[in-house]
Design a protein around this motif. Structure first.
Motif, mmCIF file in Angstrom:
data_model
loop_
_atom_site.group_PDB
_atom_site.id
_atom_site.type_symbol
_atom_site.label_atom_id
_atom_site.label_comp_id
_atom_site.label_asym_id
_atom_site.label_seq_id
_atom_site.Cartn_x
_atom_site.Cartn_y
_atom_site.Cartn_z
ATOM 1 N N HIS A 45 -10.127 -17.022 12.475
ATOM 2 C CA HIS A 45 -9.808 -17.429 11.106
ATOM 3 C C HIS A 45 -10.343 -16.412 10.107
ATOM 4 O O HIS A 45 -9.637 -15.959 9.204
ATOM 5 N N GLN A 46 -11.621 -16.069 10.307
ATOM 6 C CA GLN A 46 -12.258 -15.178 9.339
ATOM 7 C C GLN A 46 -11.576 -13.817 9.323
ATOM 8 O O GLN A 46 -11.250 -13.275 8.261
ATOM 9 N N ALA A 47 -11.346 -13.291 10.528
ATOM 10 C CA ALA A 47 -10.712 -11.977 10.614
ATOM 11 C C ALA A 47 -9.339 -12.010 9.956
ATOM 12 O O ALA A 47 -8.961 -11.104 9.206
ATOM 13 N N THR A 48 -8.600 -13.086 10.223
ATOM 14 C CA THR A 48 -7.253 -13.186 9.664
ATOM 15 C C THR A 48 -7.303 -13.238 8.142
ATOM 16 O O THR A 48 -6.528 -12.557 7.462
ATOM 17 N N LEU A 49 -8.242 -14.033 7.629
ATOM 18 C CA LEU A 49 -8.316 -14.176 6.173
ATOM 19 C C LEU A 49 -8.757 -12.868 5.508
ATOM 20 O O LEU A 49 -8.198 -12.458 4.487
ATOM 21 N N ILE A 50 -9.746 -12.213 6.129
ATOM 22 C CA ILE A 50 -10.178 -10.928 5.568
ATOM 23 C C ILE A 50 -9.024 -9.926 5.630
ATOM 24 O O ILE A 50 -8.707 -9.234 4.663
ATOM 25 N N GLY A 51 -8.357 -9.931 6.796
ATOM 26 C CA GLY A 51 -7.216 -9.021 6.963
ATOM 27 C C GLY A 51 -6.148 -9.311 5.933
ATOM 28 O O GLY A 51 -5.563 -8.394 5.338
ATOM 29 N N SER A 52 -5.942 -10.596 5.692
ATOM 30 C CA SER A 52 -4.937 -10.980 4.717
ATOM 31 C C SER A 52 -5.312 -10.454 3.329
ATOM 32 O O SER A 52 -4.471 -9.951 2.590
ATOM 33 N N GLY A 53 -6.605 -10.554 3.018
ATOM 34 C CA GLY A 53 -7.068 -10.019 1.747
ATOM 35 C C GLY A 53 -6.862 -8.514 1.655
ATOM 36 O O GLY A 53 -6.543 -7.980 0.598
ATOM 37 N N MET A 54 -7.014 -7.859 2.823
ATOM 38 C CA MET A 54 -6.871 -6.404 2.827
ATOM 39 C C MET A 54 -5.436 -5.973 2.533
ATOM 40 O O MET A 54 -5.210 -4.836 2.110
ATOM 41 N N LEU A 55 -4.488 -6.886 2.790
ATOM 42 C CA LEU A 55 -3.101 -6.552 2.441
ATOM 43 C C LEU A 55 -3.032 -6.105 0.990
ATOM 44 O O LEU A 55 -2.335 -5.155 0.641
ATOM 45 N N TRP A 56 -3.781 -6.814 0.156
ATOM 46 C CA TRP A 56 -3.806 -6.466 -1.264
ATOM 47 C C TRP A 56 -4.406 -5.091 -1.486
ATOM 48 O O TRP A 56 -3.897 -4.286 -2.253
ATOM 49 N N ASN A 57 -5.522 -4.868 -0.772
ATOM 50 C CA ASN A 57 -6.163 -3.552 -0.895
ATOM 51 C C ASN A 57 -5.175 -2.450 -0.602
ATOM 52 O O ASN A 57 -5.084 -1.448 -1.305
ATOM 53 N N ILE A 58 -4.418 -2.669 0.500
ATOM 54 C CA ILE A 58 -3.481 -1.628 0.910
ATOM 55 C C ILE A 58 -2.387 -1.489 -0.136
ATOM 56 O O ILE A 58 -2.037 -0.391 -0.562
ATOM 57 N N TYR A 59 -1.893 -2.630 -0.592
ATOM 58 C CA TYR A 59 -0.831 -2.608 -1.593
ATOM 59 C C TYR A 59 -1.282 -1.844 -2.840
ATOM 60 O O TYR A 59 -0.628 -0.895 -3.280
ATOM 61 N N PHE A 60 -2.440 -2.242 -3.364
ATOM 62 C CA PHE A 60 -2.935 -1.600 -4.585
ATOM 63 C C PHE A 60 -3.255 -0.132 -4.322
ATOM 64 O O PHE A 60 -2.845 0.754 -5.060
ATOM 65 N N GLY A 61 -4.012 0.065 -3.247
ATOM 66 C CA GLY A 61 -4.491 1.416 -2.964
ATOM 67 C C GLY A 61 -3.345 2.382 -2.802
ATOM 68 O O GLY A 61 -3.254 3.385 -3.515
ATOM 69 N N VAL A 62 -2.439 2.035 -1.898
ATOM 70 C CA VAL A 62 -1.377 2.986 -1.572
ATOM 71 C C VAL A 62 -0.470 3.222 -2.775
ATOM 72 O O VAL A 62 -0.206 4.363 -3.163
ATOM 73 N N LEU A 63 -0.033 2.130 -3.405
ATOM 74 C CA LEU A 63 0.889 2.300 -4.529
ATOM 75 C C LEU A 63 0.238 3.075 -5.678
ATOM 76 O O LEU A 63 0.825 4.027 -6.206
ATOM 77 N N ALA A 64 -0.985 2.656 -6.039
ATOM 78 C CA ALA A 64 -1.638 3.300 -7.178
ATOM 79 C C ALA A 64 -1.892 4.773 -6.891
ATOM 80 O O ALA A 64 -1.681 5.630 -7.747
ATOM 81 N N LEU A 65 -2.299 5.066 -5.656
ATOM 82 C CA LEU A 65 -2.611 6.459 -5.341
ATOM 83 C C LEU A 65 -1.357 7.320 -5.335
ATOM 84 O O LEU A 65 -1.338 8.417 -5.881
#
Lengths: 190, 251, 240, 292
Positions: free
Chosen positions: A33-53
């Motif tokens: 559960h924890q890994a999935t939720l953290i991973g799910s949160g990271m989707l945002w990181n990737i979205y923001f990071g990649v697009l903004a960069l």
């Protein structure tokens, strides 16, 4: 074990972007559960990071050229843009932008989506990385040996040709390491 | 004649290269010894071994009759006695190819730094003699400038003043003019010539054959880490015997 | 040597520990009128501040108020930054697992929706404060929940169109609706949640809990609590 | 108050603004701005001191000290700042209390950890329960300064270490040739020349420090962000003499301008400093900065 974990991933994997189960499990929270939720949160990181960069990379080149421009107003505007986004805390920028978009939205409905994180935060991140990268690019542009520019002038290159074949490559070469280091810092939760 | 420095069969290896393959020489008080030879022949390394900036692997280095005491052997050999190292270094002052003035100190501070901190001489006296020396090398008016505000020639003259201020037994000059333009070279050469005339003991590594001929009492030709030929300048330059020296002088 | 080392912070902090008496530190949020808020002078004010001071007086305790953000109000109690929470906190089974509560000093109060228009769809986007009963309720109700750290922001979200409605404590909403000149209004049904409002106390602090329980009982018995409730929440309030 | 603010609803606009901006709540806001400045004024020199200490350790000839220095720098830099802000303060606070607990209350038998609770005896509490809220705030602020100083000290240590390495080898060799001992070489040559190589990095770090100050809220300190949100939020007339709508935009605009001014001022001062330090050292300031 693996099967239930797959199920959990199915249920919660996309939670952070609003798909799947909304309510968090109350009991039996497993590592999965924890890994999935953290991973799910990271989707945002990737979205923001990649697009903004990626977007920021191109905008930064424009900004750095603008700052170097002989056109005083253009140069001043680019300089101010860089100063504002480099000179203030990102945190405050987020707040300010959010409230700014809120007021804009009241007057112009076009701004409706700007107050949601996927767009509003992205814009600020995009501007922010653009300003930082532009500063690096500008430093690199200025550091290109004068002689190389003179040489390309002496061969009668146009400004565009000069930029494309000499300055752009030199600029990338000089800025690359610093840029990568900055991107790394940006992606890590520093 | 008093021997200031004597080397007996000194050898030095860098990983994979043998730089010095057994060099023996004597440098005498009041004389100028010039080391010449092609690039990579080991001249600079030899000079650095004398000043103990570089540890030689084998052989004796004798400073004013006292051999340097060593511990360890071969590549691990290093001087045993720190006091002795200090004595050698303070009595043999080095002048570098790139001047190496301390960039954060003014010219005057550069000159007085080592006598005051290392030899613990009285600061006032040192400053007085420093000013004399700066006048002697012709850059007294630059005493408060910083090294990078000076031309190469002026910097090298300051470096020579710095070396002299230690009141050394001998000056070690490592290609003192090679980093300079011909124009600036002249200023430095004339200072060196003055020193030679006054009887300053010097060991000088140089590419400038004319300078070697003019000031040296003894010329040593190094080739591939060995002394190929040595003698007084007249003989070396007018009647070289070895093929290599002939070729070197002709080029 | 050891002692000198340990004395440094003590000296620095003015021998604070020398007079360890019965000072109780009371944690509150300071952003939740009329329960607790900061007045124009920058001081804490509100129903719970008056109540807390009275309870302390009755329990013979010296009390000191501490302001703390809502999100971290329970962790900071647990780690000993203060000794009680008195911040309009509803007693719930979930919270009771982590901390203890005194008996309630307010009976369960209704929560209500406030929106900017009458015909709003309550299964749409509803704002609520993080880690509140109301947030939990919305999350389970099937509407889309957006959470904010302060109660203030949950209201702004509605005025700004971020959310269709806010779901919060009725008593918190009432003065805001009243002041909005008709821009904001109550919609939908009220829902009574929780087991009333009580003081949060560390599970290990049984003695303190007993003292406050006793003080609350005495205020209930002599009617002073009812008087205070009516003064702050109006005649319609449920009294003891 | 200097002005008569007894009935704000009857004042004209200017007086109303003056009264509003000088009420007790705003004074706390200005006070929180002062906190940022004090934080900067204290954390910067402490960080530099700590950084120097770490760099000197890391450059030491004694290998355990060298390892220790390098290790500390690496660890602090390796852990994200956020983690430091979230956990370090609590750990430091509880650590201090725990140490005091075992020394001051040796007779205590109950466990310190009971479930999630962290319990030390009354005497061991830092600051004590009976001390005023101001003392508690000062204590919290000191912890914040310590946290900032440790993080930025490690970064400064790294910069100083790099700067010491950047001092040209021939400058050191020359000193050797003139008989200066390692101690003298370090303090008279490396240490003095190091500053100029450290300056660009330090300038950068200072800018980062300025921009990290809004993170004070993570340490539970009522900082400018807290007060900007609190003051800017819409206020209903029942609980204030100065009701107003949502003014958060303006408060945050003010914060942006505040930080921008701080950055711009720092830039000017640092430029001057660079020029002064590099005077005669062979690199004109700008060229030098670009070389980095």
């Amino acid at each position: 074990m693996i099967l239930t974990c797959l199920e959990i991933i199915q249920d919660y994997g996309l939670r952070s972007i609003g798909l799947g189960e909304r309510v968090l499990p109350k009991t039996d929270i497993t590592i999965c559960h924890q890994a999935t939720l953290i991973g799910s949160g990271m989707l945002w990181n990737i979205y923001f990071g990649v697009l903004a960069l990626i977007l920021g990379f191109f905008f930064a080149i424009l900004l750095s050229l603008g700052r170097r421009s002989d056109h005083q107003i253009v140069s001043y505007l680019c300089d101010t843009f860089i100063l504002i986004f480099r000179g203030t805390p990102l945190f405050i920028q987020f707040f300010f932008a959010y409230f700014l978009f809120l007021s804009l939205k009241k007057a112009f409905p076009v701004f409706d989506p700007f107050t949601s994180a996927w767009l509003g935060a992205l814009i600020i991140l995009f501007f922010n990385t653009s300003a930082y990268s532009a500063n690096i690019f500008y430093g690199a542009l200025v550091a290109i040996p004068r002689g190389e520019i003179d040489a390309s002038d002496s061969f009668g290159m146009s400004n565009w040709q000069k930029f494309r074949s000499i300055e752009f490559r030199q600029m990338l070469r000089l800025a690359w390491h610093i840029l990568m280091r900055q991107y790394l810092c940006f992606m890590l939760p520093h | 004649m008093e021997t200031v420095i004597e080397l007996v069969n000194v050898k030095k290896n860098f990983p994979g290269v043998s730089v010095l393959q057994g060099v023996s020489l004597k440098a005498f008080k009041g004389q100028v010894t010039a080391l010449i030879g092609p690039s990579g022949s080991g001249k600079s390394t030899l000079l650095r071994c004398i000043n103990l900036l570089e540890n030689s692997d084998e052989g004796e280095i004798i400073f004013k009759g006292n051999p340097i005491r060593w511990k360890g052997i071969g590549v691990r050999r290093s001087p045993k006695d720190k006091k002795q190292v200090l004595e050698v270094r303070t009595k043999l002052s080095m002048v570098f190819q790139q001047f190496n003035l301390w960039s954060h100190l003014s010219i005057l501070q550069n000159v007085v730094e080592a006598p005051v901190t290392v030899l613990r001489w009285n600061k006032k006296d040192v400053e007085e003699s420093a000013l004399d020396l700066l006048e002697k090398v012709g850059i007294l008016e630059k005493k408060d400038a910083y090294p990078n505000q000076l031309s190469g020639g002026q910097q090298q003259r300051a470096a020579i003043a710095r070396a002299l201020c230690m009141k050394p037994e001998a000056l070690l000059l490592d290609e003192p003019t090679s980093a300079l333009d011909p124009e600036l070279e002249k200023e430095v050469i004339s200072v060196i010539k003055d020193l030679a005339r006054e009887g300053t003991t010097m060991i000088i590594v140089t590419h400038d054959m004319q300078l070697a001929r003019d000031i040296a009492d003894q010329v040593i030709f190094l080739h591939m880490g060995k002394i190929e030929e040595s003698g007084n300048p007249d003989r070396i330059f007018s009647r070289p015997t070895s093929e290599r020296l002939k070729r070197f002088l002709a080029s | 040597m050891r002692n000198i080392f340990f004395m440094i912070p003590v000296i620095l902090l003015g021998y604070s520990t020398a007079f360890a008496g019965d000072t109780i530190r009371m944690g509150t949020e300071g952003a939740y009128p009329p329960y607790n808020y900061i007045d124009d002078d920058g001081n804490l004010a509100g129903f719970e501040i008056i109540l807390g001071n009275e309870l302390c007086a009755r329990a013979n305790l010296t009390c000191e108020w501490v302001k703390n953000d809502w999100d971290s109000i329970i962790p900071n109690l647990v780690s000993g930054n203060y000794d009680t929470i008195i911040a309009g906190m509803s007693i719930t089974a979930e919270r009771d697992k982590v901390i203890d509560f005194t008996q309630n000093y307010m009976l369960p109060r209704p929560s209500a929706y406030v929106a900017a228009s009458e015909d709003v769809d309550l299964s749409g986007v509803i704002s609520a404060q993080t880690a509140t009963l109301q947030a939990g309720y919305i999350a389970e109700s099937g509407s889309t929940l957006i959470e904010f750290a302060t109660p203030d922001e949950t209201i702004s979200a509605v005025s700004d169109g971020e959310a269709d409605a806010v779901f919060a404590d009725y008593d918190y909403l009432a003065p805001i609706v009243e002041a909005s000149n008709g821009d904001l209004m109550f919609v939908g049904d009220q829902v009574v949640l929780g087991l009333g409002t009580g003081m949060g106390i560390r599970e290990s602090d049984t003695e303190l809990k007993a003292k406050f329980n006793q003080a609350i009982t005495s205020m209930k018995e002599d009617g002073s609590l009812n008087k205070l409730l009516i003064e702050w929440f109006g005649e319609g309030i449920l009294t003891y | 108050m200097i002005f008569d603010c007894s009935s704000p609803d009857q004042l004209d606009r200017l007086m109303w603004s003056l009264c509003y901006l000088s009420n007790g709540k705003h004074i706390t806001f200005y006070y929180s701005i002062l906190k940022v400045l004090v934080l900067l004024a204290l954390a910067a020199p402490i960080s530099i001191g700590l950084g120097l200490f770490l760099a000197i350790l890391a450059k030491s000839d004694i290998s355990p000290l060298k390892l220790l220095g390098k290790f500390i720098i690496l660890i602090v830099r390796g852990i994200p700042d956020i983690a430091w802000f979230m956990f370090f303060v609590i750990a430091l606070d509880q650590g201090l209390e725990w140490v005091r607990h075992i020394t001051l209350c040796p007779d205590w038998t109950e466990p310190i950890r009971q479930g999630a609770d962290f319990l030390v005896c009354e005497k061991a509490k830092l600051p004590g329960n009976s001390s005023s809220e101001t003392i508690h705030e000062i204590y919290g602020f000191i912890l914040a300064i310590v946290t900032f100083s440790i993080i930025f000290g490690a970064f400064a240590g790294n910069i100083f270490y790099g700067a010491l390495e950047a001092v040209p080898k021939d400058q050191i060799e020359t000193a050797e040739a003139y008989g200066l001992n390692p101690r003298q070489i370090f303090w008279r040559i490396s240490f003095k020349q190091m500053w100029i190589y450290a300056l660009p990095g330090l300038s950068n770090l200072w800018m980062i420090l300025i921009k990290a100050t809004p993170l004070l809220f993570l340490l539970g300190i009522e900082d400018i962000v807290y007060w900007a949100r609190e003051l800017g939020g819409a206020k209903t007339p029942r609980f204030t003499e100065y009701p107003h709508g949502d003014w958060r935009l303006w408060y945050f605009l003010f914060l942006l301008i505040f930080y921008l001014t701080l950055t711009k001022l720092s830039e000017k001062v640092l430029d001057k400093l660079t020029r002064k330090l590099t005077y005669g050292m062979g690199f004109s300031g700008e060229n030098f900065l670009q070389r980095q």
